[in-house]
Design a protein around this motif. Sequence first.
Motif, mmCIF file in Angstrom:
data_model
loop_
_atom_site.group_PDB
_atom_site.id
_atom_site.type_symbol
_atom_site.label_atom_id
_atom_site.label_comp_id
_atom_site.label_asym_id
_atom_site.label_seq_id
_atom_site.Cartn_x
_atom_site.Cartn_y
_atom_site.Cartn_z
ATOM 1 N N UNK A 84 -13.213 -8.676 3.230
ATOM 2 C CA UNK A 84 -12.927 -7.937 1.995
ATOM 3 C C UNK A 84 -11.443 -7.635 1.882
ATOM 4 N N UNK A 85 -10.838 -7.210 2.983
ATOM 5 C CA UNK A 85 -9.402 -6.907 2.965
ATOM 6 C C UNK A 85 -8.590 -8.138 2.589
ATOM 7 N N UNK A 86 -8.957 -9.293 3.156
ATOM 8 C CA UNK A 86 -8.244 -10.520 2.847
ATOM 9 C C UNK A 86 -8.341 -10.906 1.385
ATOM 10 N N UNK A 87 -9.517 -10.731 0.801
ATOM 11 C CA UNK A 87 -9.693 -11.045 -0.622
ATOM 12 C C UNK A 87 -8.899 -10.080 -1.498
ATOM 13 N N UNK A 88 -8.977 -8.789 -1.183
ATOM 14 C CA UNK A 88 -8.298 -7.788 -2.008
ATOM 15 C C UNK A 88 -6.775 -7.929 -1.938
ATOM 16 N N UNK A 89 -6.261 -8.298 -0.762
ATOM 17 C CA UNK A 89 -4.813 -8.389 -0.594
ATOM 18 C C UNK A 89 -4.175 -9.459 -1.470
ATOM 19 N N UNK A 90 -4.972 -10.382 -1.977
ATOM 20 C CA UNK A 90 -4.438 -11.408 -2.871
ATOM 21 C C UNK A 90 -4.180 -10.872 -4.281
ATOM 22 N N UNK A 91 -4.941 -9.859 -4.676
ATOM 23 C CA UNK A 91 -4.881 -9.396 -6.064
ATOM 24 C C UNK A 91 -3.504 -8.852 -6.466
ATOM 25 N N UNK A 92 -2.838 -8.007 -5.657
ATOM 26 C CA UNK A 92 -1.502 -7.541 -6.061
ATOM 27 C C UNK A 92 -0.482 -8.674 -6.177
ATOM 28 N N UNK A 93 -0.695 -9.753 -5.428
ATOM 29 C CA UNK A 93 0.219 -10.899 -5.529
ATOM 30 C C UNK A 93 0.030 -11.628 -6.859
ATOM 31 N N UNK A 94 -1.205 -11.635 -7.338
ATOM 32 C CA UNK A 94 -1.491 -12.310 -8.603
ATOM 33 C C UNK A 94 -1.198 -11.437 -9.811
ATOM 34 N N UNK A 95 -1.265 -10.109 -9.626
ATOM 35 C CA UNK A 95 -1.048 -9.188 -10.750
ATOM 36 C C UNK A 95 -0.004 -8.131 -10.375
ATOM 37 N N UNK A 96 1.226 -8.555 -10.073
ATOM 38 C CA UNK A 96 2.247 -7.601 -9.609
ATOM 39 C C UNK A 96 2.667 -6.587 -10.663
ATOM 40 N N UNK A 97 2.448 -6.894 -11.936
ATOM 41 C CA UNK A 97 2.827 -5.964 -12.996
ATOM 42 C C UNK A 97 1.735 -4.942 -13.304
ATOM 43 N N UNK A 98 0.573 -5.133 -12.705
ATOM 44 C CA UNK A 98 -0.568 -4.254 -12.980
ATOM 45 C C UNK A 98 -0.950 -3.422 -11.767
ATOM 46 N N UNK A 99 -0.948 -4.049 -10.587
ATOM 47 C CA UNK A 99 -1.434 -3.392 -9.374
ATOM 48 C C UNK A 99 -0.297 -2.916 -8.480
ATOM 49 N N UNK A 100 -0.545 -1.839 -7.759
ATOM 50 C CA UNK A 100 0.360 -1.413 -6.697
ATOM 51 C C UNK A 100 0.234 -2.387 -5.526
ATOM 52 N N UNK A 101 1.247 -2.458 -4.701
ATOM 53 C CA UNK A 101 1.307 -3.523 -3.691
ATOM 54 C C UNK A 101 0.330 -3.337 -2.539
ATOM 55 N N UNK A 102 0.042 -2.098 -2.156
ATOM 56 C CA UNK A 102 -0.789 -1.875 -0.970
ATOM 57 C C UNK A 102 -2.250 -1.662 -1.327
ATOM 58 N N UNK A 103 -3.135 -2.161 -0.463
ATOM 59 C CA UNK A 103 -4.561 -1.908 -0.586
ATOM 60 C C UNK A 103 -4.883 -0.670 0.249
ATOM 61 N N UNK A 104 -5.524 0.295 -0.343
ATOM 62 C CA UNK A 104 -5.772 1.570 0.329
ATOM 63 C C UNK A 104 -7.061 1.544 1.146
ATOM 64 N N UNK A 105 -7.119 2.434 2.141
ATOM 65 C CA UNK A 105 -8.339 2.633 2.891
ATOM 66 C C UNK A 105 -8.485 1.718 4.091
ATOM 67 N N UNK A 106 -9.670 1.796 4.696
ATOM 68 C CA UNK A 106 -10.010 0.994 5.872
ATOM 69 C C UNK A 106 -11.476 0.583 5.798
ATOM 70 N N UNK A 107 -11.805 -0.488 6.493
ATOM 71 C CA UNK A 107 -13.197 -0.891 6.593
ATOM 72 C C UNK A 107 -13.815 -1.177 5.238
ATOM 73 N N UNK A 108 -14.910 -0.487 4.936
ATOM 74 C CA UNK A 108 -15.622 -0.690 3.670
ATOM 75 C C UNK A 108 -15.466 0.514 2.747
ATOM 76 N N UNK A 109 -14.323 1.172 2.836
ATOM 77 C CA UNK A 109 -13.924 2.166 1.832
ATOM 78 C C UNK A 109 -12.503 1.787 1.421
ATOM 79 N N UNK A 110 -12.368 1.164 0.253
ATOM 80 C CA UNK A 110 -11.121 0.555 -0.174
ATOM 81 C C UNK A 110 -10.743 1.004 -1.578
#
Length: 260
Positions: free
Chosen positions: A175-201
């Motif tokens: 899940x972390x690997x999938x989510x970490x791609x999103x800020x790279x694809x939408x840098x004008x919309x998303x903040x750079x860091x993915x918050x949380x740990x495990x299965x609370x993101x």
Amino acid sequence: MGALSVTVNPKYQAPFAPLLPGVDVGRLNDHEGLKTLIVENTCAVIVEPIQGEGGINGANVNWLRALRQRCDEVGAVLIYDEVQCGIFRTGTLWAHSAFPIDCHPDIVTMAKPLANGYPIGAVLLRDTVSETMTAGTHGTTFGGSPLACAIGYHVLERLASRDSITKIAETSEYLAGRLEQLPKWFPDILQTNIRGRGLIRGLGFQRAGDPGRVVSMARERGVFVLTGGADAVRLVPSLNVGKEEVDLAVDVLESCIGAL
């Protein structure tokens, strides 16, 4: 009434006002505010190691250590609210399990996940706290039900198994690997860091109104997510979620963000 009094969300408090007096609210990871917030007449301090509705913000280990020290200085009880982030949601039994012992609390609260959604509530206490209590001191409608306790025992037994812990860890990493791609694809919309740990993101957004729009669009496309704080979309899937469901959820989120 006690739990409502220590939340900062007015939509929950307003229907039940007036609430308990003497509650002061601090800011997570604010070192400078600890000495003015926690004083000699402070009874207890309650904090989520990872905030849920507050936006999936994690408490810094050094800040928790300073918080523990300050509570010890004034004789205040330190309480960790792990209702949402505990019971293996981060991959360990408690969110604070990965922290050094000098960051650990006096009391841990738990509820819904303990019995997989069946009504239950429980607290863990240090001996120094529990020895001040007698039978009946802490009464709760759903705390001691034989059925709830039997379910809670079964849930803990299942989640604590080696297979379950391994699966949670593997799915969390995926899940972390999938989510970490999103800020790279939408840098004008998303903040750079993915918050949380495990299965609370949490996915942080640059504009406060976007999380609510994404939650609505995702629901229409068959994926249920939540807002967290003013600027985040919160992901708290079932602990037995598989990689196929992760792919579906992240694909839907990607399409929703792209439609903003």
